[in-house]
Design an enzyme around this catalytic site. Structure first.
Site, PDB file in Angstrom:
ATOM      1  N   GLU A 325       0.780  -1.182   0.006  1.00 51.87           N
ATOM      2  CA  GLU A 325       0.118   0.015   0.100  1.00 51.87           C
ATOM      3  C   GLU A 325       0.870   1.147  -0.044  1.00 51.87           C
ATOM      4  O   GLU A 325       0.835   2.166   0.848  1.00 51.87           O
ATOM      5  CB  GLU A 325      -0.963   0.144   1.284  1.00 51.87           C
ATOM      6  CG  GLU A 325      -1.805  -1.260   1.370  1.00 51.87           C
ATOM      7  CD  GLU A 325      -2.599  -1.443   2.587  1.00 51.87           C
ATOM      8  OE1 GLU A 325      -2.384  -0.774   3.591  1.00 51.87           O
ATOM      9  OE2 GLU A 325      -3.736  -1.843   2.456  1.00 51.87           O
ATOM     10  N   CYS A 421     -10.611   0.043   7.887  1.00 51.74           N
ATOM     11  CA  CYS A 421     -10.180   1.460   8.304  1.00 51.74           C
ATOM     12  C   CYS A 421     -10.677   2.672   7.589  1.00 51.74           C
ATOM     13  O   CYS A 421     -10.892   3.669   8.081  1.00 51.74           O
ATOM     14  CB  CYS A 421      -8.674   1.701   8.159  1.00 51.74           C
ATOM     15  SG  CYS A 421      -7.913   1.336   6.491  1.00 51.74           S
ATOM     16  N   CYS A 422     -10.978   2.405   6.176  1.00 45.59           N
ATOM     17  CA  CYS A 422     -11.466   3.673   5.393  1.00 45.59           C
ATOM     18  C   CYS A 422     -12.872   4.046   5.863  1.00 45.59           C
ATOM     19  O   CYS A 422     -12.920   5.159   5.902  1.00 45.59           O
ATOM     20  CB  CYS A 422     -11.290   3.082   3.966  1.00 45.59           C
ATOM     21  SG  CYS A 422      -9.736   2.853   3.352  1.00 45.59           S
TER      22      CYS A 422
END
Length: 672
Positions: A325, A421-422
Site C-alpha cells: 500500500e 479502516c477507510c
C-alpha cells in the site's frame, strides 16, 4: 529527546473547532446529513456484526471479551479497536453541530464498554488483553499498539469537545500516561516508536485539549526517535527472531515501509506505506508549529513537494502500488493498478491543513480540496452504505476478477471490509469538515477562507490588550460550489467587537481568473501565495463576491508519467471527471479519443446521481474496421484511414463513479 534547537515562531494557528461552522450548503449538507442519519448508524450496526452480507467486524465483541462481559477469543486484525475509535470520533464531530440525545446515549454505552476494557495501569488494547497479555510492546513494527492508542485518543478529544463529558478523555489520559511511563529516553524506558504512525498527532491533540506538556514532549520523542541509529525497529526485529507477526515466519523488515530508514529530518522522498507517511508528516507539521522547529518544518516542505509534485494522482490519491500500500518512485502513477487508499488521501488532507496553519499558501489548500472532492468522496457510495478502499483511475471489471495483479481493484463498492479502516475514516472527516473551512490568525487579525462551502461560522478575530479575544465575527457563505464558481460572503462583526481585520480568500490554482467585489464594487486586493487579502473596517452586512473561472480544462501529465502519455484528464472547478461505460456504450473506453478541436459543454443534470454537472463533447471511436478473429492488424488500410468513426462522449465527476452497477471507468482518455 530532541537535541535540535528550535527558533520560536508566533503562536501557531490552532484548529478551528468543527462546531463553529454550520453548513447550509446544498452539496455538503447532504453529505453531513448522510453521515449523521445513515453512515454512523450503519457503521454502528457493522461494528456489532449486524449487517447482512458484510464481512463481520468483531470490534465490539472484542471489547466485550476484554471487559469481561463475555467469554471468547479475539477476532479480526490486531488493530481492530481503531474501527470503534474512528466511529466514536465521527460521533463526536457530528454532535458538535447536531446534538442528538439518542446517538449520545449509544456513544456513552460504547464508552462505558471501552472504560471497562482498560487495565488498571491504563493499558488498552483488546488484542493483547485477550490474546497475548505477556507480549505488550514486543512487536511495535507489526502490531499497531501505539497506532491503536492514537485513534482512541483522537476520539476522546473529539467527544470531550462535543459533549464536555470527561469519561472517555480520562480513559485517553490514563492510556497516554501509561505510554509515557513505558517510552522515552530515560533508563528503563523503551527508546522506540510504532511501525504505524498515528500516536504522534494524537498526542498533540491531547496536549491541546488538556494543556499537559508531557504529551507534547512524548509526541516529539516519537518523531525524533524514528529512524535513528541504532535503529529500534531493526533491533526489535532481531530480538524476536526476525518473525513477522502477520506471516508467522521469518521475513525481512523494510524500514522504508515504516518511514524509519533514516531520521525524519533527513528524509527527502515520500516512501513506504502511504497512510503511515501522511500521518507522520501531519504530526511533524504539528510539532514544527508548536515548537517553532525550523528544521522539522523544512523537512515537511521537502516531503510535501515529493508527495504532491511527483507522487500524487490527479484525483489527490497517493500510494500507487497495492504491494505494501505504498509509494514507489517519482512519476510511477499507473491508473488501472492504482492503490490510492481512501485513508491515504484523508491523511494528505490532514497534512495539507496543518501546513496551511503554518504558512498560508494556496498550493496546500488546492491539494486539500483536490483530495477531498475527488478521492475521499469517491470512497463512499451515494447511499452511504458501500465503500471503496482502493481508488483506481481506470477499471476493466473482467480484468479485476481474472488478473491477480488487479485483484485489489474493485469495480463496485463493498458493504464492509475485514480491515475496515477507510469507512469510519471517511465518516470522521466529513463530520469534522467544518474545521477545515477557515483559520484565524488572531495575532495578525486575518480570517483565512480555505474552502468554499455554504454556511455560517462564528469566529474570534484579533486581540485586545491582555490577549483577550477581540470579539466575534459571523461570516456567512452562499454558493452553489462546486457546480458554480460564484461565492457570496457576508461579514457581520458583533456589536462592541473588533471590526478592522483582514479577510483572506484562497484563489484556487485551477481558476485562470478571479473577480472580487466588496458591496458590489470591484476591487483589486493584494494577492500573495494564492490568497487575496482584503483589509477593511467591516460593517455589519458587508458583502464580498468572489467569481472563479469554471472553464473546462483538459489536463496533460508530464512525459515521465508514462501511464498518461497521449492522454488527457478532464477537470472543471475542483472536480476531476471520468468516463463510464454506462454513458459511453458501444465498445471499450480505450477505443475513444477526445476531439480537442470541438468545444466541450457543461450541463447540470438534476436527474443523474442526485444531480451533477456532466461534461459532453465529440470523440472518435476506433474499431470500425473488420477485425474478424485477428488480434493485430496494420494501422493503415488501403486508403490510409485509421478506421475511426465520430462518437459523442459524456463524462461525470469522478467521485460519482461506480454508483450505477459494474462497468468500465477511465479518468485519462486518449485525444486527437
Amino acid at each position: 529527546m530532541s537535541t535540535h534547537t528550535a527558533q520560536r515562531h508566533p503562536q501557531p494557528l490552532r484548529p478551528l473547532p468543527a462546531g463553529r461552522v454550520k453548513f447550509t450548503d446544498a452539496f455538503w449538507s447532504r453529505y453531513r446529513d448522510l453521515v449523521r442519519e445513515v453512515v454512523i448508524p450503519y457503521q454502528y450496526e457493522a461494528l456489532h456484526d449486524r449487517v447482512p452480507d458484510a464481512e463481520p467486524s468483531h470490534a465490539i465483541a472484542n471489547f466485550e471479551i476484554a471487559a469481561g462481559r463475555k467469554q471468547g477469543e479475539f477476532h479480526g486484525f490486531v488493530f481492530q479497536d481503531t474501527d470503534v475509535a474512528k466511529w466514536l470520533e465521527a460521533v463526536g464531530y457530528s454532535l458538535m453541530t447536531h446534538p442528538d440525545p439518542e446517538l449520545e446515549r449509544l456513544a456513552d454505552d460504547v464508552i462505558d464498554l471501552i472504560a471497562e476494557a482498560q487495565g488498571e495501569d491504563g493499558y488498552l488494547n483488546t488484542y493483547f488483553t485477550i490474546q497475548e497479555p505477556d507480549k505488550r510492546w514486543t512487536n511495535l513494527a507489526d502490531c499497531h499498539e501505539l497506532y491503536t492508542a492514537g485513534h482512541l485518543i483522537e476520539a476522546a478529544c473529539a467527544y470531550y469537545e462535543a459533549t464536555g463529558k470527561r469519561k472517555v478523555l480520562d480513559v485517553a489520559c490514563r492510556l497516554a500516561d501509561c505510554i509515557d511511563r513505558v517510552f522515552g529516553p530515560n533508563e528503563g524506558q523503551l527508546r522506540g516508536y510504532d511501525g504505524h504512525e498515528e500516536i504522534e498527532l494524537a498526542l498533540v491533540k491531547l496536549y491541546r485539549v488538556t494543556g499537559e506538556e508531557r504529551y507534547l514532549r512524548l509526541a516529539a520523542f516519537f518523531v525524533d526517535e524514528r529512524g535513528r541509529e541504532p535503529n529500534f525497529l531493526r533491533e526489535e526485529w532481531e530480538k524476536r527472531g526476525r518473525i513477522n507477526f502477520f506471516l508467522k515466519r521469518p521475513a525481512p523488515i523494510n524500514l522504508e515501509y515504516h518511514q524509519a530508514h533514516r531520521p525524519v529530518r533527513e528524509q527527502t522522498d515520500a516512501v513506504g506505506h502511504a497512510v503511515r507517511a501522511m500521518y507522520l508528516y501531519a504530526a511533524m507539521a504539528d510539532l514544527a508549529a508548536e515548537n517553532g522547529d525550523e528544521s522539522l518544518l523544512e523537512a515537511c516542505r521537502r516531503l510535501w513537494r515529493s508527495t504532491t509534485r511527483k507522487r500524487m494522482y490527479v484525483t489527490g490519491g497517493v500510494g500507487s502500488t497495492h504491494h505494501l500500500e505504498a509509494f514507489t518512485t517519482d512519476y510511477d502513477l499507473p491508473n488501472d493498478t492504482a492503490y490510492a487508499e481512501s485513508c491515504a488521501s484523508i491523511g494528505l488532507i490532514m497534512f495539507a491543513k496543518r501546513m496551511l496553519q503554518i504558512e498560508a499558501k494556496g498550493e496546500y489548500g488546492d491539494v486539500m480540496e483536490r483530495a477531498l472532492y475527488n478521492t475521499v468522496l469517491a470512497g463512499m457510495s451515494q447511499d452511504g452504505k458501500r465503500y471503496f478502499y482502493v481508488n483506481p483511475l481506470e477499471v476493466w471489471p473482467e480484468a479485476c476478477r481474472s488478473n491477480p495483479g488487479k485483484h485489489h481493484v474493485k469495480p463496485v463498492r463493498q458493504r464492509w471490509f475485514g480491515c475496515a479502516c477507510c469507512p469510519p475514516n471517511i465518516a470522521r472527516l466529513i463530520a469534522s469538515l467544518g474545521g477545515y473551512v477557515y483559520d484565524v490568525d488572531a495575532d495578525s487579525g486575518i480570517v483565512y477562507t480555505h474552502l468554499y462551502i455554504g454556511g455560517e461560522a462564528r469566529l474570534n478575530v484579533g486581540k485586545e490588550g491582555g490577549g483577550h479575544d477581540g470579539g466575534t465575527v459571523v461570516v456567512r457563505q452562499e454558493t452553489n460550489y462546486p457546480w458554480d464558481g460564484a461565492v457570496m460572503l457576508t461579514v457581520t462583526p458583533e456589536a462592541g467587537g473588533l471590526s478592522a481585520f483582514t479577510l483572506a480568500l484562497r484563489l484556487p490554482g485551477w481558476s485562470r481568473t478571479s473577480e472580487i467585489a466588496v458591496n458590489g464594487e470591484r476591487i483589486a486586493p493584494e494577492v500573495r501565495d494564492g490568497y487575496a487579502y482584503i483589509r477593511r473596517d467591516w460593517q455589519p452586512g458587508d458583502t464580498v463576491e468572489l467569481k472563479l473561472d469554471m472553464t473546462i480544462r483538459l489536463l496533460a501529465a508530464r512525459p515521465e508519467v508514462r501511464a498518461d502519455a497521449g492522454r488527457v484528464a478532464i477537470q472543471r472547478g475542483p472536480l476531476v471527471y471520468c468516463l463510464e461505460s454506462a454513458d459511453n456504450p458501444g465498445g471499450p473506453l480505450s477505443a475513444l479519443a477526445i476531439d480537442t478541436q470541438t468545444p466541450l459543454t457543461a450541463t447540470y443534470d438534476a436527474q443523474l446521481l442526485g444531480g451533477c454537472v456532466v461534461i459532453e463533447g465529440r470523440a472518435f471511436r476506433e474499431g470500425a474496421r473488420d477485425w474478424a478473429d485477428a488480434l493485430y492488424l496494420p494501422l493503415e488500410e488501403e486508403d490510409g484511414a485509421r478506421c475511426e468513426e465520430p462518437a459523442a462522449f459524456r463524462a461525470i465527476p469522478y467521485y460519482l463513479w461506480g454508483n450505477r452497477g459494474e462497468g468500465e471507468m477511465a479518468v485519462w482518455v486518449r485525444y486527437r
